[in-house]
Design a protein around this motif. Structure first.
Motif, PDB file in Angstrom:
ATOM      1  N   GLN A  18      31.887  88.576 -11.428  1.00 23.67           N
ATOM      2  CA  GLN A  18      31.236  86.635 -11.003  1.00 23.67           C
ATOM      3  C   GLN A  18      29.881  86.655 -11.883  1.00 23.67           C
ATOM      4  OE1 GLN A  18      33.531  86.425  -7.545  1.00 23.67           O
ATOM      5  NE2 GLN A  18      35.177  86.737  -8.190  1.00 23.67           N
ATOM      6  N   ALA A  19      29.085  87.193 -11.907  1.00 22.62           N
ATOM      7  CA  ALA A  19      28.101  86.705 -12.249  1.00 22.62           C
ATOM      8  C   ALA A  19      27.413  86.457 -12.834  1.00 22.62           C
ATOM      9  CB  ALA A  19      26.331  87.701 -11.967  1.00 22.62           C
ATOM     10  N   PHE A  20      28.801  86.216 -14.658  1.00 21.26           N
ATOM     11  CA  PHE A  20      28.689  85.764 -15.387  1.00 21.26           C
ATOM     12  C   PHE A  20      29.412  84.938 -15.983  1.00 21.26           C
ATOM     13  CE2 PHE A  20      26.154  89.930 -15.262  1.00 21.26           C
ATOM     14  CZ  PHE A  20      24.388  89.621 -16.073  1.00 21.26           C
ATOM     15  N   GLN A  21      29.362  84.203 -16.467  1.00 14.54           N
ATOM     16  CA  GLN A  21      30.280  82.756 -16.873  1.00 14.54           C
ATOM     17  C   GLN A  21      30.923  83.379 -18.633  1.00 14.54           C
ATOM     18  OE1 GLN A  21      29.232  78.538 -16.326  1.00 14.54           O
ATOM     19  NE2 GLN A  21      31.779  77.984 -17.045  1.00 14.54           N
ATOM     20  N   VAL A  22      31.814  82.837 -19.311  1.00 17.27           N
ATOM     21  CA  VAL A  22      32.279  83.537 -20.154  1.00 17.27           C
ATOM     22  C   VAL A  22      32.664  82.236 -21.078  1.00 17.27           C
ATOM     23  CG1 VAL A  22      34.234  84.605 -22.589  1.00 17.27           C
ATOM     24  CG2 VAL A  22      33.149  85.295 -19.499  1.00 17.27           C
ATOM     25  N   PHE A  23      31.671  81.629 -22.514  1.00 17.59           N
ATOM     26  CA  PHE A  23      31.872  80.853 -23.001  1.00 17.59           C
ATOM     27  C   PHE A  23      32.597  81.076 -24.352  1.00 17.59           C
ATOM     28  CE2 PHE A  23      28.588  79.633 -19.373  1.00 17.59           C
ATOM     29  CZ  PHE A  23      28.859  78.353 -19.423  1.00 17.59           C
ATOM     30  N   ALA A  24      33.437  80.535 -25.594  1.00 22.98           N
ATOM     31  CA  ALA A  24      34.107  80.983 -26.501  1.00 22.98           C
ATOM     32  C   ALA A  24      33.944  79.622 -27.042  1.00 22.98           C
ATOM     33  CB  ALA A  24      35.492  81.035 -25.939  1.00 22.98           C
ATOM     34  N   GLY A  25      33.012  79.426 -28.304  1.00 20.32           N
ATOM     35  CA  GLY A  25      33.354  78.628 -28.791  1.00 20.32           C
ATOM     36  C   GLY A  25      32.293  77.134 -28.119  1.00 20.32           C
ATOM     37  N   GLY A  26      31.670  77.102 -27.445  1.00 23.25           N
ATOM     38  CA  GLY A  26      30.693  77.008 -26.496  1.00 23.25           C
ATOM     39  C   GLY A  26      31.847  76.580 -25.180  1.00 23.25           C
ATOM     40  N   GLN A  27      32.936  76.629 -25.619  1.00 18.49           N
ATOM     41  CA  GLN A  27      34.247  75.934 -24.461  1.00 18.49           C
ATOM     42  C   GLN A  27      33.779  77.248 -22.957  1.00 18.49           C
ATOM     43  OE1 GLN A  27      35.649  73.327 -24.263  1.00 18.49           O
ATOM     44  NE2 GLN A  27      34.251  72.624 -26.142  1.00 18.49           N
ATOM     45  N   SER A  28      34.072  76.929 -21.679  1.00 26.08           N
ATOM     46  CA  SER A  28      34.351  77.756 -20.518  1.00 26.08           C
ATOM     47  C   SER A  28      35.568  78.742 -20.624  1.00 26.08           C
ATOM     48  CB  SER A  28      33.639  77.079 -19.302  1.00 26.08           C
ATOM     49  OG  SER A  28      33.638  78.234 -18.496  1.00 26.08           O
ATOM     50  N   ARG A  29      34.681  79.834 -20.332  1.00 30.29           N
ATOM     51  CA  ARG A  29      37.073  80.887 -20.530  1.00 30.29           C
ATOM     52  C   ARG A  29      36.930  81.491 -19.273  1.00 30.29           C
ATOM     53  NH1 ARG A  29      39.103  81.887 -25.182  1.00 30.29           N
ATOM     54  NH2 ARG A  29      39.216  79.817 -26.058  1.00 30.29           N
ATOM     55  N   GLY A  30      35.871  81.123 -17.776  1.00 28.73           N
ATOM     56  CA  GLY A  30      35.992  81.151 -16.549  1.00 28.73           C
ATOM     57  C   GLY A  30      34.207  82.846 -16.881  1.00 28.73           C
ATOM     58  N   PHE A  31      34.534  83.407 -15.578  1.00 30.60           N
ATOM     59  CA  PHE A  31      34.691  84.665 -14.743  1.00 30.60           C
ATOM     60  C   PHE A  31      34.305  86.125 -15.908  1.00 30.60           C
ATOM     61  CE2 PHE A  31      34.254  81.947 -11.093  1.00 30.60           C
ATOM     62  CZ  PHE A  31      32.619  81.695 -11.394  1.00 30.60           C
ATOM     63  N   LEU A  32      33.609  86.747 -16.458  1.00 29.63           N
ATOM     64  CA  LEU A  32      34.279  88.230 -16.813  1.00 29.63           C
ATOM     65  C   LEU A  32      35.636  88.652 -15.600  1.00 29.63           C
ATOM     66  CD1 LEU A  32      30.821  89.934 -17.769  1.00 29.63           C
ATOM     67  CD2 LEU A  32      32.391  89.054 -18.780  1.00 29.63           C
ATOM     68  N   PRO A  33      36.645  88.997 -16.483  1.00 29.18           N
ATOM     69  CA  PRO A  33      37.447  89.984 -15.641  1.00 29.18           C
ATOM     70  C   PRO A  33      36.903  90.647 -15.300  1.00 29.18           C
ATOM     71  CG  PRO A  33      37.305  90.305 -18.258  1.00 29.18           C
ATOM     72  CD  PRO A  33      36.389  89.662 -18.045  1.00 29.18           C
ATOM     73  N   ALA A  34      36.051  91.754 -15.364  1.00 35.74           N
ATOM     74  CA  ALA A  34      35.888  92.850 -15.027  1.00 35.74           C
ATOM     75  C   ALA A  34      34.203  93.575 -14.578  1.00 35.74           C
ATOM     76  CB  ALA A  34      36.451  94.235 -15.296  1.00 35.74           C
ATOM     77  N   ALA A  35      33.753  94.861 -14.505  1.00 36.26           N
ATOM     78  CA  ALA A  35      32.897  95.290 -14.687  1.00 36.26           C
ATOM     79  C   ALA A  35      32.434  95.500 -15.966  1.00 36.26           C
ATOM     80  CB  ALA A  35      32.165  95.772 -13.329  1.00 36.26           C
ATOM     81  N   LEU A  36      33.472  96.062 -16.363  1.00 37.72           N
ATOM     82  CA  LEU A  36      33.764  97.281 -17.274  1.00 37.72           C
ATOM     83  C   LEU A  36      34.669  96.410 -18.620  1.00 37.72           C
ATOM     84  CD1 LEU A  36      32.706  98.731 -19.779  1.00 37.72           C
ATOM     85  CD2 LEU A  36      34.234 100.783 -18.861  1.00 37.72           C
ATOM     86  N   SER A  37      34.272  95.267 -19.824  1.00 39.33           N
ATOM     87  CA  SER A  37      35.065  93.981 -19.923  1.00 39.33           C
ATOM     88  C   SER A  37      35.216  94.919 -22.154  1.00 39.33           C
ATOM     89  CB  SER A  37      35.161  92.775 -19.832  1.00 39.33           C
ATOM     90  OG  SER A  37      35.142  92.975 -19.118  1.00 39.33           O
ATOM     91  N   SER A  38      36.431  94.704 -22.924  1.00 48.88           N
ATOM     92  CA  SER A  38      35.932  94.413 -24.053  1.00 48.88           C
ATOM     93  C   SER A  38      35.705  93.439 -24.944  1.00 48.88           C
ATOM     94  CB  SER A  38      37.583  95.237 -25.437  1.00 48.88           C
ATOM     95  OG  SER A  38      37.415  95.211 -26.546  1.00 48.88           O
ATOM     96  N   ALA A  39      34.777  93.186 -25.064  1.00 49.90           N
ATOM     97  CA  ALA A  39      34.364  91.992 -26.238  1.00 49.90           C
ATOM     98  C   ALA A  39      35.217  91.384 -26.557  1.00 49.90           C
ATOM     99  CB  ALA A  39      32.291  92.151 -27.035  1.00 49.90           C
ATOM    100  N   SER A  40      35.916  91.915 -27.620  1.00 49.05           N
ATOM    101  CA  SER A  40      36.517  91.137 -28.642  1.00 49.05           C
ATOM    102  C   SER A  40      37.619  90.349 -28.475  1.00 49.05           C
ATOM    103  CB  SER A  40      36.770  92.536 -30.108  1.00 49.05           C
ATOM    104  OG  SER A  40      37.699  93.586 -29.243  1.00 49.05           O
ATOM    105  N   LYS A  41      37.780  91.099 -26.912  1.00 54.84           N
ATOM    106  CA  LYS A  41      38.720  89.956 -26.123  1.00 54.84           C
ATOM    107  C   LYS A  41      38.897  88.821 -25.135  1.00 54.84           C
ATOM    108  CE  LYS A  41      41.840  94.348 -25.597  1.00 54.84           C
ATOM    109  NZ  LYS A  41      42.647  95.369 -24.710  1.00 54.84           N
ATOM    110  N   LEU A  42      37.715  89.088 -24.750  1.00 52.29           N
ATOM    111  CA  LEU A  42      36.986  87.673 -23.768  1.00 52.29           C
ATOM    112  C   LEU A  42      36.932  86.625 -24.492  1.00 52.29           C
ATOM    113  CD1 LEU A  42      33.403  89.363 -23.030  1.00 52.29           C
ATOM    114  CD2 LEU A  42      35.903  88.693 -22.314  1.00 52.29           C
ATOM    115  N   GLY A  43      36.906  86.636 -26.011  1.00 52.89           N
ATOM    116  CA  GLY A  43      37.569  85.064 -26.794  1.00 52.89           C
ATOM    117  C   GLY A  43      38.905  84.536 -26.878  1.00 52.89           C
ATOM    118  N   GLY A  44      39.696  85.707 -26.600  1.00 52.33           N
ATOM    119  CA  GLY A  44      41.310  85.513 -26.672  1.00 52.33           C
ATOM    120  C   GLY A  44      41.289  84.292 -26.172  1.00 52.33           C
TER     121      GLY A  44
END
Length: 330
Positions: free
Chosen positions: A304-330
């Motif tokens: 929850q210390a990192f916000q995810v942006f895909a295409g400049g749009q917010s996707r919320g927080f990181l889902p977990a401490a260890l995540s796949s980078a290719s699935k964060l923008g899906g």
């Protein structure tokens, strides 16, 4: 120059002033006259009334060599063997004993590096300990040799090993049976071969995993697990706005997503083989653009210390401490 070593006739010495020849012989110098062999030869030559030129003609030896012999200037003469030959010819031309002349020369000018002859009649003393050591070594060698011979003889003379009775052999062959072999139950594994319990990394479940390598339920766009309180989404920005330094893929290079630190936290980007692409403690407002490389994994200290942006749009927080980078923008 070759030397004439042939026999030279003795010179006939005429009595001086018609004197008595016997008186002349009694006063004639010999090879033992003078301080050395050179002076003795010169004295005899002058007594015989011969010049160096005449003597050089008779001996076929250079006049300079004969003069050097008389004055014992040996450094002006050839090697020692030639010098001995000249002295032998000089003495023979004067009717003297050439071997005695050579003996006198060697006595006057000995060679220091020639080995000295052992004195005659003197018993040679040896260290008795050396003889004892040699004798002891011979005894030891002989004892070893005899011991090996005795061992070989004992082996050859030893009786053959005992054989089983013929009746016992027949019974053992008769007792053999053909067919399947029945095996007993398997024995338990040794204690040192048992499988140890799974190792659980301390704090791994608290960081977003259940401790068994399975990711916790995602928490994207406010969706949380049933037993976890919903995260505070009021601080999430709808679009990406840089508030600090941006790391990772430069502008213009393809990127999956951008991670922005809402507060200070550790970020590690790993490859599919475990290699580290990026590792840094991001301050609040700093961001990281993840390169478009398959297999990258995002490892953070707090999701929850990192916000995810895909295409400049917010996707919320990181889902977990260890995540796949290719699935964060899906």
């Amino acid at each position: 120059m070759p030397l004439d070593t042939g026999r030279i006739a003795d010179l006939e010495v005429e009595p001086v002033n018609g004197g008595d020849p016997g008186l002349v012989d009694s006063y004639a110098p010999t090879l033992h006259s003078g301080a050395d062999i050179g002076e003795a030869l010169r004295t005899v030559r002058e007594f015989r009334g011969l010049s160096l030129e005449e003597l050089a003609e008779r001996t076929r030896v250079r006049r300079s060599y004969l003069s050097a012999i008389e004055e014992m200037r040996l450094e002006q003469l050839p090697s020692r063997p030639f010098t001995i030959g000249y002295i032998r010819s000089y003495a023979q031309a004067l009717g003297l004993d050439p071997e005695e002349a050579v003996y006198r020369f060697k006595a006057d000018e000995p060679v220091l590096d020639e080995p000295l002859r052992a004195p005659v009649g003197v018993q040679e003393d040896r260290d008795p300990r050396l003889s004892a050591l040699i004798a002891g070594g011979c005894v030891i060698v002989a004892a070893i040799f005899m011991w090996n011979i005795a061992q070989r003889a004992m082996i050859d003379a030893a009786p053959p090993p005992p054989l089983a009775p013929e009746k016992a052999v027949i019974e053992a062959l008769t007792a053999q049976r053909d067919g399947p072999v029945t095996l007993g139950a398997p024995l338990p594994a040794p204690v040192e071969s048992t499988t140890p319990p799974l190792y659980e990394t301390p704090g791994l479940a608290k960081a977003g995993e259940d401790g068994m390598g399975n990711l916790a339920p995602p928490a994207i766009l406010g969706v949380t697990s049933a037993d976890a309180p919903p995260p505070d989404t009021s601080q999430l920005a709808p679009v990406f706005k840089p508030d600090g330094r941006i790391y990772g893929a430069p502008v213009g290079q393809p990127s999956f997503v951008t991670l922005k630190a809402l507060k200070s936290g550790a970020l590690i980007i790993r490859g599919a083989d475990g290699s580290v692409y990026f590792a840094r403690q991001l301050d609040k407002g700093e961001a990281y653009r993840i390169p478009a490389i398959n297999g990258l994994m995002v490892d953070v200290s707090e999701p929850q210390a990192f916000q995810v942006f895909a295409g400049g749009q917010s996707r919320g927080f990181l889902p977990a401490a260890l995540s796949s980078a290719s699935k964060l923008g899906g």
